[in-house]
Design an enzyme around this catalytic site. Structure first.
Site: not given
Length: 404
Positions: A243, A270, A332, A335, A358, A368
Site C-alpha cells: 500500500r 491496515k 494503489h 496492487r 488483505h 494464516y
C-alpha cells in the site's frame, strides 16, 4: 431618579468608588479605574444579598433592568438568586464536561491507542469538520436519533456519502462509550443503520491500468525526470505492490537485507499484523539506489520539507499524473494489476491475498499468520520481478512459473 444612557456615559471616575442608583435594587458602581459595574441588591429570608450583573457598556441599561426583574421574580418564587446562579454554573459545568464533543474527545483518546496515527488523526479531523459544529456543544443526554441523522444528512447533501456513513458509525461508537461510562442511558445511533437513512454509493475500485498497459508505464517510470526518490518509490511499489502508506512510511530498521525481507510492523499495517515482503534482486537493487539518496536518515522516502516526515502520497500520485495517467492509475493500482496477473498466471489465491495483506476471507485464510507460505511467496515475488523486467523490455512473456 432613573438612570439614562447619557447620565451613565457622562459619569466620570473619582478618587473613590461611588454608586448611581436606578432603583429597585439596581445600581451602577463607578470604580476609580473607570470600570462601571452593575450590582443588584436584594433580601431573601431576611438576609441581604448582592449579585454582579456585568459591566457597562457590555451589559446595557435595558439588559441590566431585564436581569434585575428576572432576579426579583426568583425572590418572589422563594428562590435565592445567588444559590440559583451557583446551581446554573454547576449545571453548565456538567453540561460542558459531558457535551458530545467532550465525550467524543475522551473516546478518541482511548480508541486511538489501537489505530495508526494517520487513521486516528483523520477520524478526529472529520469529527471537528462535520460533527462538532452541529452537535458538539449538546449534552450527550440530549443526543437523539433525529439529531444524528440531521448531522450526517448535511454531510450527504454535499455528495460525501462515504464520509456520512462513517460519521454515523463513529457517532454510534461515541454514544456506546457514553453509555458504558454512565454518561448517557442509551445509544440513539443503535436505532438506525447507515443503509436505512443514507443513499447507497456506487462502489468504485481504485483506478488502474490493464496488464497490456503495464509495460509502457514501467518504461515511463524509469524515464521519469522528476525527483529521483519519487522514481525509485514507484519502482519499489511496482515490485512489492504494498500500500502507498506502507511504502512512503518505510524505515531502514524494517529491512533485513541479508535475509532478503522487509518486515512492516503491525502498527503501520491496515490489518494491524506484521507483514513480510520478500525482497527480490530487483527490489534490493532499488534499495541500494535509495540508500545513496536518503543517506543515514531513518526514512527511505523523507519529505523534501524535512521535519522528520515522510514523502506525501500525493507526490507519487502527481508523478503518475505527469506521466499521462490522470484518473487512470494510482499508487494503489499496482496492487490490482499484480493481483490480476498473478491470478491469471495460476498462483494460489491464498498466497496472493496473504502477500497483498488483505483481510482474511474465510476460515482457512484466518488460520494464516504473517509468515505462512513465506517460501512460496518469495518464489512468487521473484517471478513477479522477472516478469516486470521482461515486459518492460518488450519481450514476449510466456506464463510465469506457477508455485505449488
Amino acid at each position: 431618579m432613573k438612570l439614562t444612557d447619557p447620565v451613565i456615559k457622562a459619569a466620570k471616575p473619582q478618587d473613590k468608588a461611588y454608586t448611581l442608583s436606578d432603583g429597585e435594587g439596581l445600581a451602577l458602581h463607578i470604580q476609580p479605574t473607570g470600570a462601571k459595574w452593575w450590582r443588584f441588591r436584594y433580601r431573601f429570608n431576611g438576609k441581604p444579598g448582592l449579585l454582579s450583573l456585568g459591566t457597562y457598556p457590555d451589559t446595557g441599561l435595558k439588559a441590566a433592568r431585564l436581569e434585575r426583574d428576572r432576579l426579583k421574580d426568583l425572590v418572589k418564587q422563594g428562590i435565592d438568586p445567588s444559590q440559583n446562579r451557583q446551581e446554573e454554573k454547576l449545571i453548565a459545568k456538567i453540561v460542558s464536561e459531558n457535551s458530545f464533543e467532550a465525550v467524543a474527545r475522551q473516546w478518541w483518546k482511548d480508541w486511538r491507542s489501537t489505530r495508526t496515527e494517520r487513521h486516528a488523526e483523520y477520524v478526529l479531523r472529520r469529527l471537528e469538520a462535520d460533527v462538532f459544529p452541529v452537535i458538539g456543544n449538546k449534552p450527550v443526554t440530549d443526543i437523539t436519533t433525529p439529531l444524528l441523522l440531521m448531522t450526517v444528512k448535511k454531510i450527504e447533501a454535499r455528495g460525501a456519502l462515504d464520509i456520512a456513513k462513517r460519521a454515523l458509525q463513529t457517532c454510534g461508537q461515541i454514544m456506546r462509550y457514553a453509555v458504558a461510562h454512565g454518561l448517557a442511558e442509551r445509544n440513539p445511533a443503535a436505532d438506525v443503520k447507515p443503509a436505512d437513512a443514507l443513499k447507497s454509493a456506487k462502489k468504485t475500485n481504485h483506478a488502474r491500468l490493464s496488464a497490456k498497459e503495464l509495460p509502457e508505464l514501467l518504461r515511463l517510470i524509469d524515464a521519469y525526470d522528476g525527483q529521483p526518490l519519487t522514481r525509485l518509490a514507484l519502482q519499489m511499489m511496482a515490485h512489492t505492490f504494498v500500500r502507498t502508506s506502507e511504502l512512503i512510511g518505510a524505515k531502514w530498521e524494517e529491512f533485513d537485507l541479508e535475509a532478503r525481507q522487509w518486515r512492516i510492523p503491525a502498527e503501520r499495517m491496515k490489518m494491524r499484523e506484521e507483514h513480510i515482503v520478500p525482497l527480490t534482486d530487483q527490489s534490493l537493487a532499488i534499495l541500494e539506489d535509495i540508500r545513496k539518496l536518503s543517506g543515514n536518515r531513518p526514512l527511505l522516502f523523507p519529505s523534501e520539507r524535512g521535519e522528520g516526515k515522510s514523502m506525501s502520497n500525493n507526490t507519487l500520485l502527481y508523478a503518475i499524473y505527469r506521466m499521462g495517467y490522470h484518473s487512470r492509475m494510482t499508487g494503489h493500482g499496482f496492487r490490482g494489476i499484480a493481483s490480476t496477473i498473478l491470478h491469471e498466471q495460476g498462483y494460489p489465491h491464498d498466497h496472493i491475498e496473504l502477500q497483498l495483506a488483505h483481510a482474511p476471507r474465510n476460515a482457512v485464510s484466518a488460520a494464516y499468520n504473517h509468515a505462512r507460505y513465506l517460501e512460496q511467496r518469495a518464489s512468487m515475488m521473484r517471478d513477479w520481478s522477472k516478469y516486470l523486467d521482461a515486459v518492460k523490455a518488450g519481450a514476449k512473456v510466456t506464463p510465469i512459473r506457477k508455485t505449488a
